[in-house]
Motif scaffolding. Structure first.
Motif, PDB file in Angstrom:
ATOM      1  N   ILE A 150     -10.893 -64.488  30.739  1.00  0.00           N
ATOM      2  CA  ILE A 150      -9.722 -64.973  30.010  1.00  0.00           C
ATOM      3  C   ILE A 150      -9.965 -64.883  28.510  1.00  0.00           C
ATOM      4  O   ILE A 150      -9.092 -64.477  27.738  1.00  0.00           O
ATOM      5  N   ASN A 151     -11.185 -65.248  28.086  1.00  0.00           N
ATOM      6  CA  ASN A 151     -11.537 -65.136  26.667  1.00  0.00           C
ATOM      7  C   ASN A 151     -11.416 -63.691  26.189  1.00  0.00           C
ATOM      8  O   ASN A 151     -10.859 -63.407  25.122  1.00  0.00           O
ATOM      9  N   THR A 152     -11.925 -62.763  26.994  1.00  0.00           N
ATOM     10  CA  THR A 152     -11.894 -61.346  26.621  1.00  0.00           C
ATOM     11  C   THR A 152     -10.474 -60.802  26.596  1.00  0.00           C
ATOM     12  O   THR A 152     -10.094 -60.051  25.681  1.00  0.00           O
ATOM     13  N   MET A 153      -9.672 -61.159  27.597  1.00  0.00           N
ATOM     14  CA  MET A 153      -8.298 -60.672  27.625  1.00  0.00           C
ATOM     15  C   MET A 153      -7.489 -61.202  26.445  1.00  0.00           C
ATOM     16  O   MET A 153      -6.666 -60.489  25.867  1.00  0.00           O
ATOM     17  N   SER A 154      -7.741 -62.448  26.094  1.00  0.00           N
ATOM     18  CA  SER A 154      -7.049 -63.023  24.938  1.00  0.00           C
ATOM     19  C   SER A 154      -7.409 -62.270  23.662  1.00  0.00           C
ATOM     20  O   SER A 154      -6.546 -61.935  22.839  1.00  0.00           O
ATOM     21  N   ASN A 155      -8.698 -61.989  23.487  1.00  0.00           N
ATOM     22  CA  ASN A 155      -9.138 -61.236  22.311  1.00  0.00           C
ATOM     23  C   ASN A 155      -8.619 -59.803  22.335  1.00  0.00           C
ATOM     24  O   ASN A 155      -8.210 -59.261  21.303  1.00  0.00           O
ATOM     25  N   GLY A 156      -8.635 -59.167  23.510  1.00  0.00           N
ATOM     26  CA  GLY A 156      -8.144 -57.804  23.622  1.00  0.00           C
ATOM     27  C   GLY A 156      -6.678 -57.697  23.281  1.00  0.00           C
ATOM     28  O   GLY A 156      -6.243 -56.744  22.618  1.00  0.00           O
ATOM     29  N   MET A 157      -5.913 -58.701  23.702  1.00  0.00           N
ATOM     30  CA  MET A 157      -4.492 -58.697  23.424  1.00  0.00           C
ATOM     31  C   MET A 157      -4.212 -58.871  21.931  1.00  0.00           C
ATOM     32  O   MET A 157      -3.356 -58.204  21.367  1.00  0.00           O
ATOM     33  N   ARG A 158      -4.954 -59.764  21.284  1.00  0.00           N
ATOM     34  CA  ARG A 158      -4.663 -60.106  19.890  1.00  0.00           C
ATOM     35  C   ARG A 158      -5.335 -59.171  18.888  1.00  0.00           C
ATOM     36  O   ARG A 158      -4.811 -58.930  17.804  1.00  0.00           O
ATOM     37  N   TYR A 159      -6.524 -58.624  19.232  1.00  0.00           N
ATOM     38  CA  TYR A 159      -7.304 -57.882  18.243  1.00  0.00           C
ATOM     39  C   TYR A 159      -7.582 -56.430  18.629  1.00  0.00           C
ATOM     40  O   TYR A 159      -8.099 -55.672  17.807  1.00  0.00           O
ATOM     41  N   GLY A 160      -7.323 -56.038  19.886  1.00  0.00           N
ATOM     42  CA  GLY A 160      -7.694 -54.706  20.324  1.00  0.00           C
ATOM     43  C   GLY A 160      -9.127 -54.664  20.824  1.00  0.00           C
ATOM     44  O   GLY A 160      -9.877 -55.630  20.701  1.00  0.00           O
ATOM     45  N   VAL A 161      -9.522 -53.521  21.385  1.00  0.00           N
ATOM     46  CA  VAL A 161     -10.833 -53.411  22.024  1.00  0.00           C
ATOM     47  C   VAL A 161     -11.973 -53.513  21.014  1.00  0.00           C
ATOM     48  O   VAL A 161     -12.912 -54.284  21.195  1.00  0.00           O
ATOM     49  N   ARG A 162     -11.901 -52.742  19.934  1.00  0.00           N
ATOM     50  CA  ARG A 162     -13.020 -52.700  18.989  1.00  0.00           C
ATOM     51  C   ARG A 162     -13.305 -54.066  18.381  1.00  0.00           C
ATOM     52  O   ARG A 162     -14.458 -54.479  18.289  1.00  0.00           O
TER      53      ARG A 162
END
Length: 206
Positions: free
Chosen positions: A25-37
């Motif tokens: 969930i932490n990773t998906m939240s970051n991926g959604m808001r900031y992108g993969v890199r």
């Protein structure tokens, strides 16, 4: 550790890593808001927290592995029961309205340490490790190299899975968060938990 045992462990590691938890969930939240890199600091933080858990659990299990088959059996079946319970819970889990938020961007440094804390305080990770390690450790062989092999495998698998989650969230977030898709994902991941439980129940240590 034999190649056959390592491959079995690898399958269990993949099944556990792809089953969503606090780290996913932490990773998906970051991926959604900031992108993969820009999600990489959080992903690395998750691995540091996971690595500390691996060290703590591995150190504590050494004496048990060498001395008590009954303790090993109890740990194994508690782990199997816990995985089945997680599978049923995930299958029945209600959908979320949204995972988005309106907060200001958080620095990579802060997201790194937030992620460390997420995995370091995740009881699911501890239970998974306690359930996994006894099944694959050979009692009369040095524990250190075996634990290092399993620890490195777990971290590499989890890192790749988290990268996949970040990529998926950055590209398909709207698709993933419809109520229908969430129910489908919950049932898929619930099935994966039960599959992991079956794999652990059927595997016998060398």
């Amino acid at each position: 550790m034999s190649l056959a045992a390592w491959l079995t462990f690898l399958v269990a590691a993949v099944l556990i890593s792809v089953s969503p938890g606090a780290g996913a969930i932490n990773t998906m939240s970051n991926g959604m808001r900031y992108g993969v890199r820009r999600s990489l600091p959080a992903i690395m933080g998750l691995q540091l927290g996971f690595g500390i858990q691996i060290l703590l659990v591995g150190a504590g299990l050494g004496a048990i592995i060498a001395s008590s088959n009954i303790a090993l059996s109890v740990i194994k079946w508690l782990g199997v029961a816990y995985l089945i319970w997680l599978g049923i819970s995930k299958w029945r889990e209600p959908v979320m309205e949204s995972m988005d938020d309106d907060r200001q961007p958080v620095s990579g440094h802060k997201r790194f340490w937030n992620a460390v804390f997420v995995n370091l305080t995740n009881p699911k990770a501890t239970v998974f490790l306690v359930a996994l390690f006894p099944q694959f450790l050979v009692a009369d062989a040095p524990h250190g190299p075996q634990l290092i092999t399993m620890g490195v495998t777990l971290i590499l698998v989890d890192c790749l899975v988290m990268l996949g989650y970040a990529l998926l969230a950055s590209q398909l977030f709207r698709f993933m968060t419809t109520a229908r898709r969430q129910r489908q994902m919950n049932r898929v991941f619930g099935g994966l938990f039960v599959t992991a439980a079956v794999a652990l129940a059927s595997f016998k240590r060398a």
